[in-house]
Design a protein around this motif. Structure first.
Motif, PDB file in Angstrom:
ATOM      1  N   GLY A 152       0.780  -1.239   0.000  1.00 11.34           N
ATOM      2  CA  GLY A 152       0.000   0.000   0.000  1.00 11.34           C
ATOM      3  C   GLY A 152       0.805   1.279   0.000  1.00 11.34           C
ATOM      4  N   ASN A 153       2.124   1.163  -0.106  1.00 10.09           N
ATOM      5  CA  ASN A 153       2.958   2.360  -0.125  1.00 10.09           C
ATOM      6  C   ASN A 153       3.409   2.671  -1.546  1.00 10.09           C
ATOM      7  N   HIS A 154       3.129   3.896  -1.970  1.00  5.73           N
ATOM      8  CA  HIS A 154       3.555   4.323  -3.303  1.00  5.73           C
ATOM      9  C   HIS A 154       5.076   4.274  -3.403  1.00  5.73           C
ATOM     10  N   MET A 155       5.557   4.144  -4.634  1.00  2.00           N
ATOM     11  CA  MET A 155       7.010   4.089  -4.831  1.00  2.00           C
ATOM     12  C   MET A 155       7.692   5.383  -4.382  1.00  2.00           C
ATOM     13  N   PHE A 202       1.166  18.166  -3.656  1.00  2.00           N
ATOM     14  CA  PHE A 202       2.287  17.777  -4.525  1.00  2.00           C
ATOM     15  C   PHE A 202       2.656  16.309  -4.289  1.00  2.00           C
ATOM     16  N   CYS A 203       2.568  15.926  -3.016  1.00  2.95           N
ATOM     17  CA  CYS A 203       2.952  14.544  -2.684  1.00  2.95           C
ATOM     18  C   CYS A 203       1.907  13.533  -3.110  1.00  2.95           C
ATOM     19  N   LYS A 204       0.705  13.999  -3.410  1.00  2.48           N
ATOM     20  CA  LYS A 204      -0.335  13.082  -3.879  1.00  2.48           C
ATOM     21  C   LYS A 204      -0.329  12.972  -5.402  1.00  2.48           C
ATOM     22  N   SER A 205       0.416  13.840  -6.058  1.00  2.00           N
ATOM     23  CA  SER A 205       0.452  13.823  -7.519  1.00  2.00           C
ATOM     24  C   SER A 205       1.128  12.542  -8.008  1.00  2.00           C
ATOM     25  N   PRO A 206       0.549  11.896  -9.038  1.00  2.00           N
ATOM     26  CA  PRO A 206       1.219  10.707  -9.608  1.00  2.00           C
ATOM     27  C   PRO A 206       2.624  11.039 -10.115  1.00  2.00           C
ATOM     28  N   LYS A 207       2.877  12.311 -10.386  1.00  3.91           N
ATOM     29  CA  LYS A 207       4.207  12.727 -10.832  1.00  3.91           C
ATOM     30  C   LYS A 207       5.220  12.595  -9.688  1.00  3.91           C
ATOM     31  N   MET A 208       4.700  12.391  -8.481  1.00  2.27           N
ATOM     32  CA  MET A 208       5.560  12.116  -7.326  1.00  2.27           C
ATOM     33  C   MET A 208       5.401  10.664  -6.882  1.00  2.27           C
ATOM     34  N   THR A 209       4.162  10.234  -6.716  1.00  6.35           N
ATOM     35  CA  THR A 209       3.942   8.906  -6.121  1.00  6.35           C
ATOM     36  C   THR A 209       4.360   7.775  -7.066  1.00  6.35           C
ATOM     37  N   SER A 210       4.169   7.978  -8.346  1.00  9.07           N
ATOM     38  CA  SER A 210       4.356   6.869  -9.287  1.00  9.07           C
ATOM     39  C   SER A 210       5.622   7.009 -10.129  1.00  9.07           C
ATOM     40  N   ILE A 211       6.675   7.496  -9.508  1.00 12.06           N
ATOM     41  CA  ILE A 211       7.953   7.463 -10.224  1.00 12.06           C
ATOM     42  C   ILE A 211       8.899   6.505  -9.500  1.00 12.06           C
ATOM     43  N   HIS A 212       9.683   5.816 -10.316  1.00 19.85           N
ATOM     44  CA  HIS A 212      10.570   4.773  -9.805  1.00 19.85           C
ATOM     45  C   HIS A 212      12.009   5.292  -9.776  1.00 19.85           C
ATOM     46  N   PRO A 213      12.746   4.944  -8.712  1.00 17.90           N
ATOM     47  CA  PRO A 213      14.102   5.510  -8.575  1.00 17.90           C
ATOM     48  C   PRO A 213      15.084   5.098  -9.678  1.00 17.90           C
ATOM     49  N   TYR A 214      14.782   4.061 -10.421  1.00 19.35           N
ATOM     50  CA  TYR A 214      15.717   3.675 -11.483  1.00 19.35           C
ATOM     51  C   TYR A 214      15.226   4.070 -12.873  1.00 19.35           C
ATOM     52  N   GLN A 215      14.256   4.963 -12.933  1.00 18.82           N
ATOM     53  CA  GLN A 215      13.835   5.455 -14.255  1.00 18.82           C
ATOM     54  C   GLN A 215      14.984   6.199 -14.930  1.00 18.82           C
ATOM     55  N   ASP A 216      14.950   6.203 -16.245  1.00 21.67           N
ATOM     56  CA  ASP A 216      15.896   6.973 -17.042  1.00 21.67           C
ATOM     57  C   ASP A 216      15.886   8.434 -16.572  1.00 21.67           C
ATOM     58  N   GLU A 217      17.069   9.040 -16.441  1.00 20.66           N
ATOM     59  CA  GLU A 217      17.096  10.395 -15.868  1.00 20.66           C
ATOM     60  C   GLU A 217      16.356  11.419 -16.720  1.00 20.66           C
ATOM     61  N   ASP A 218      16.197  11.133 -18.006  1.00 21.60           N
ATOM     62  CA  ASP A 218      15.400  12.038 -18.844  1.00 21.60           C
ATOM     63  C   ASP A 218      13.945  12.119 -18.395  1.00 21.60           C
TER      64      ASP A 218
END
Lengths: 465, 515
Positions: free
Chosen positions: A277-280, B105-121
């Motif tokens: 349940g925790n977003h990435m 801002f913290c609820k935005s998918p632009k924050m919640t749904s990004i992965h730390p190993y995504q391409d830096e672009d």
């Protein structure tokens, strides 16, 4: 307005000048800055900080920050196959609802009398994790899985009085880096070899390396590279025979279908509750845990706070307290072998909500759904010219290695091309596991549909052609 | 007018989630696996080796979704977040308002749904925010680079200890310099973290002014000194005026100086760590910089260092080439990882937004009002019967103050733990007494950040006066508190006895409910 040092700000009630004057009168000062006379003059900054001009209106602030965030491409816009310690799972709306509750969001260290609900939620988190892990003691959150393992290895060293850890060589590079920095001079980390064809630990190598110096043997299930280590009992037997402890790292989203590590001999289990349940959050959703049997020798060495039920006046009334708070760095200070502080509690409360929603049936379905999709993706990708699944014969959960060496292409190049097709390809392993050459770690969870996987296969076929 | 004193906390008599629901109930469905996948792979559960197959289903609750929601909302109602109470109580924690816009801002998918190993672009936005905050904190502290990797203040202190260790090792003095000096009134982790990193710790005791003397420091310094790790103002709120001399002496002895600025709320825009000669510092973004505390995290301990120490910071580094932001793993001298990925980046976003809502003048106003609030409160609290202000001749306090109920305890038998429980009956958060060791008798530590109005402070004082009066007139009332909380007084000795402690429901059932 911005040049006026005495402006009133919506976040600062007493910046209104009338009230400020009242208060100054109470402290017998003419100006607030006089309260800084305790700071020697030469230490004071005699200029205005050189910072960007602020956005006083909420509207302008929102536009500014959101416009920067909007430059990101999210895993909702692209189909992502990235994992490697931070995984995209479905986050139930109820998890967000509870996670965003102001009562939880803005509380901190309050005890059982003021923050009773927080303590109960955390106790429930420990309890449900305990059911998944089949263990009676579960920590409040560590910073992440890496911190949990590093602390667990040091716990093993203190419990056994020994100073060597044998760690499986397929451990992720960043986690290994964490262990090496954390254990430093206190503990030597030696790597255990694995069979190249199965990924499983080379038991002969283990047999050679264990000794009366071994405090802990560490492996993961599923491993960082996604495959299952099926020799747990044999590994534990070899380690226990020399008095070493077994520390196992586990992705708990597998525990609906995979046996908890205690069944094959684990003494300390670590992992991360981010999948629950925790977003990435770009890696900010992690939530490490440590779990053991309920034995004094283990409990005495936990670095974290442990929440225990506390007795009330009647048998029906219960509250919560900290189990053996005296063992923590808050009390032991200069004699403390480890430390704790603000970690990831809200993520743990969120995980409790998740586990409550999922229940036993949901956890079985989660595990099965991930494993089934993962097997499908492995099978399909293995059919692509230029892509090989090196450990095809070993059962996997959630993640698997794709070897692109035969294609003559670099993972970086492949991933750039996938990006143009709306796909985040797997994590490039070429730097962390040079022996694998041009390989990538792919992650498939319950959010991936057959179409997502088929599209990936099609895209890879085009890219590798 | 109503004053928010005649209150009762929510008390739902709520069972444990493990006791709710009935077999077969459920709270959530996941997407079903498509038939076409099964047809291709068969039932993969059969491929799990027997030794790894789970034999029995985990005994998790089976509860419908509305009941799960009701359960956790009830628990939330029994939790006293800062949004509900003037949380002046948790001194040293810098409880302040976390603006709601920053949560968006913290609820935005632009924050919640990004992965730390995504391409830096694909993460230029988040990297820009990280880089911008780095620049801002460099200006606020005078340091030359920052890492946001540590997930909290303690981990930041630990990171600084590792940097000190790496610095001396690089100079060939790693073995020789094995001592860290701190003070008794610095945070406990200023001793515990360097000890974890392998150091012997020397703790300087406070003298009559509340801080250690230059003489005591001198006698602790030697060729074994690796560094000084210190809070200032210390836990008591007293600023050590000799700090510059401390730093100079440690430097002369060959050590580094790390400034624990977990709580920098009183000196934003007033004084900077680097200007006092410190080589490194850390800020808790969840304290001074407004990110919510989240029931004990996620937080961020931002570590700042001077130029010569940048190469030791945790990896990766975030760099900017004038056009694009990059994630750079090529850091051969780095101490490595202290936490996975780049840390709690959602916390960085909130802090950036908070600073951008205030600017340079706003930050200075934050500091000045926080200090004014505290001095106003300190004057008034110190006037309450039974309260003593320790170190009365040490000048005014900055953003927080440690007080003593020692007199109250002597005169009434009511101690600080009793008062701490009793104020909850009036809707206040239970206060921070003191970090260990307890030097000031019956301590309590308050911190009225800039968030709180004069009305809040006056209410706070009124409640403390009332409880003091109760202690003198009816001590039993205070000693048996709380009376209007979500729970009764409990016996926490249960939590220290291996026979009775229970960290999980299953342990609780085994130890307390069987037979």
């Amino acid at each position: 307005m911005s040049k006026n040092p005495n402006f009133v700000h919506p976040y600062i009630p007493n910046s209104a000048s009338a009230v400020e004057q009242d208060m100054l009168q109470e402290v017998s000062e003419s100006a607030a800055e006089n309260l800084y006379k305790v700071i020697p003059q030469q230490l004071k900054l005699n200029r205005r900080l050189d910072l960007p001009e602020p956005f006083f209106s909420e509207y302008e602030l929102k536009k500014h920050v959101q416009s920067i965030l909007d430059q990101n491409k999210s895993c909702e816009e692209y189909v992502s196959f990235l994992g490697a310690g931070c995984w995209q799972h479905y986050v139930p709306a109820v998890c967000d609802e509870v996670n965003n509750r102001a009562e939880f969001l803005t509380a901190y260290w309050g005890d059982t009398y003021s923050d009773f609900g927080k303590w109960q939620a955390m106790f429930e988190y420990q309890s449900m994790m305990g059911e998944l892990l089949d263990m009676e003691v579960v920590s409040t959150p560590t910073y992440d899985w890496s911190s949990a393992v590093s602390s667990a290895l040091m716990m093993s060293a203190r419990i056994t009085g020994r100073s060597e850890a044998l760690v499986v060589s397929t451990t992720g590079a960043e986690r290994l880096m964490h262990m090496r920095n954390f254990c430093h001079d206190n503990m030597e980390i030696k790597l255990l070899q694995c069979h190249p064809n199965t990924g499983l630990i080379d038991l002969e190598d283990l047999q050679t390396k264990v000794s009366s110096n071994t405090a802990a043997v560490y492996f993961e299930n599923p491993g960082f590279l996604g495959f299952m280590e099926s020799q747990g009992s044999q590994i534990a037997e070899i380690a226990h025979a020399v008095g070493s402890l077994i520390v196992v790292g586990v992705d708990p989203s597998s525990l609906g279908i995979m046996a908890p590590p205690i069944t094959y001999g684990a003494d300390i289990v670590c992992g991360d509750a981010q999948p629950f349940g925790n977003h990435m959050n770009y890696g900010g959703g992690v939530c490490g845990f440590i779990a053991t049997r309920d034995e004094e020798r283990f409990v005495a060495e936990y670095p974290t706070i442990l929440i225990s039920i506390a007795a009330g006046k009647t048998e029906k009334e219960w509250g919560f307290g900290q189990c053996t708070h005296d063992r923590t760095s808050y009390v032991r200070r200069d004699l403390s072998p480890d430390f704790i502080g603000t970690s990831q509690w809200l993520c743990a409360i969120t995980a409790a909500v998740y586990l409550s929603l999922m229940g036993p049936a949901g956890m079985v379905e989660l595990g099965e759904g991930i494993m089934q999709r993962c097997a499908y993706a492995m099978k399909k990708i293995s059919g692509i010219e230029g892509a090989v699944i090196p450990l095809m014969a070993t059962p996997h959960f959630k993640e698997f290695v794709v070897d692109f060496n035969a294609s003559g292409k670099m993972v970086a190049e492949i991933n750039k091309k996938l990006l143009n097709k709306g796909i985040f390809g797997g994590k490039d392993l070429s730097k962390d596991f040079p022996e694998l050459g041009q390989s990538a770690l792919y992650c498939v969870t319950e959010i991936h549909t057959k179409d997502d996987i088929d599209n990936l296969v099609k895209a890879l076929e085009e890219v590798l052609a | 007018m109503r004053k928010n004193m005649d209150i009762h906390a929510a008390r739902w008599d709520e069972p444990f989630i493990m006791q709710l629901g009935t077999p077969g109930e459920r709270g959530m469905f996941l997407p079903a696996v498509e038939d076409a996948i099964y047809q291709e792979t068969g039932d993969v559960l059969d491929t799990i080796p027997a030794s790894l197959k789970r034999e029995t289903r985990p005994v998790l609750p089976e509860v419908s979704q509305p009941r799960v929601v009701r359960h956790f909302l009830r628990l939330s109602q029994m939790t006293m977040g800062l949004d509900l109470t003037p949380d002046i109580s948790q001194g040293t924690c810098t409880m302040k308002y976390s603006p709601k816009i920053n949560e968006s801002f913290c609820k935005s998918p632009k924050m919640t749904s990004i992965h730390p190993y995504q391409d830096e672009d694909t993460v230029q936005g988040i990297l820009k925010l990280v880089y911008n905050l780095r620049n801002i904190l460099c200006e606020i502290s005078g340091m030359e680079d920052f890492s946001f990797q540590p997930g909290g203040g303690s981990q930041a202190i630990y990171t600084n200890a590792c940097i000190i260790r790496a610095y001396h090792a690089a100079n060939g003095q790693g073995q020789q310099r094995n001592e860290i000096i701190t003070t008794t009134y610095s945070h406990p982790v200023d001793a515990a973290a360097p000890h974890t990193a392998g150091y012997k710790i020397i703790q300087l005791l406070p003298e009559e002014n509340g801080y250690p003397s230059v003489k005591a420091l001198k006698s602790a310094l030697s060729e074994r000194t690796a560094g000084l790790m210190i809070t200032n103002p210390e836990d008591t709120g007293i600023f050590n005026p000799h700090i510059q001399e401390f730093v100079d002496l440690v430097h002369e002895a060959g050590g580094l100086c790390a400034y624990d600025q977990a709580n920098a709320n009183g000196i934003l825009g007033i004084a900077r760590a680097r200007d006092a000669g410190f080589d490194m510092c850390h800020f808790n973004l969840h304290k001074t910089f407004s990110s919510p505390h989240g029931c004990i995290g996620p937080g961020c301990g931002a570590v700042g260092v001077k130029e010569e120490l940048i190469r030791f910071l945790p990896l990766p580094a975030i760099i900017f080439d004038g056009e694009k932001y990059h994630i750079d793993y090529d850091c051969p001298d780095s101490i490595g990882k202290v936490r996975s990925f780049l840390g709690n980046i959602q916390v960085v976003v909130r802090s950036y937004a908070w600073i951008m809502s205030l600017g340079a003048d706003g930050l200075k106003r934050v500091a000045e009002i926080a200090v004014l609030n505290n001095n106003y409160l300190t004057n008034r609290i110190a006037g309450i019967k039974g309260v003593v202000l320790p170190y009365p001749d040490s000048g005014n306090r900055l953003e927080q103050t440690r007080f003593s109920w020692g007199e109250l305890q002597e005169e009434t038998g009511v101690n600080t733990e009793d008062v701490r429980r009793r104020i909850v009956d009036y809707g206040l958060q239970s206060y921070h007494t003191s970090h260990y060791p307890i030097i000031i008798p019956e301590p309590f530590t308050l911190e009225p950040s800039e968030t709180f109005s004069k009305e809040d402070l006056d209410l706070y004082v009124d409640i403390f006066s009332k409880v003091s009066q109760e202690a003198y007139e009816d001590p039993k009332l205070v000693k048996t508190a709380p009376h209007r909380s979500s729970t009764e007084q409990v016996d926490v000795s249960v939590c220290d006895d291996p026979e009775t402690w229970a960290m999980t429901w299953r342990a609780f059932q085994r130890k307390h409910q069987e037979g």
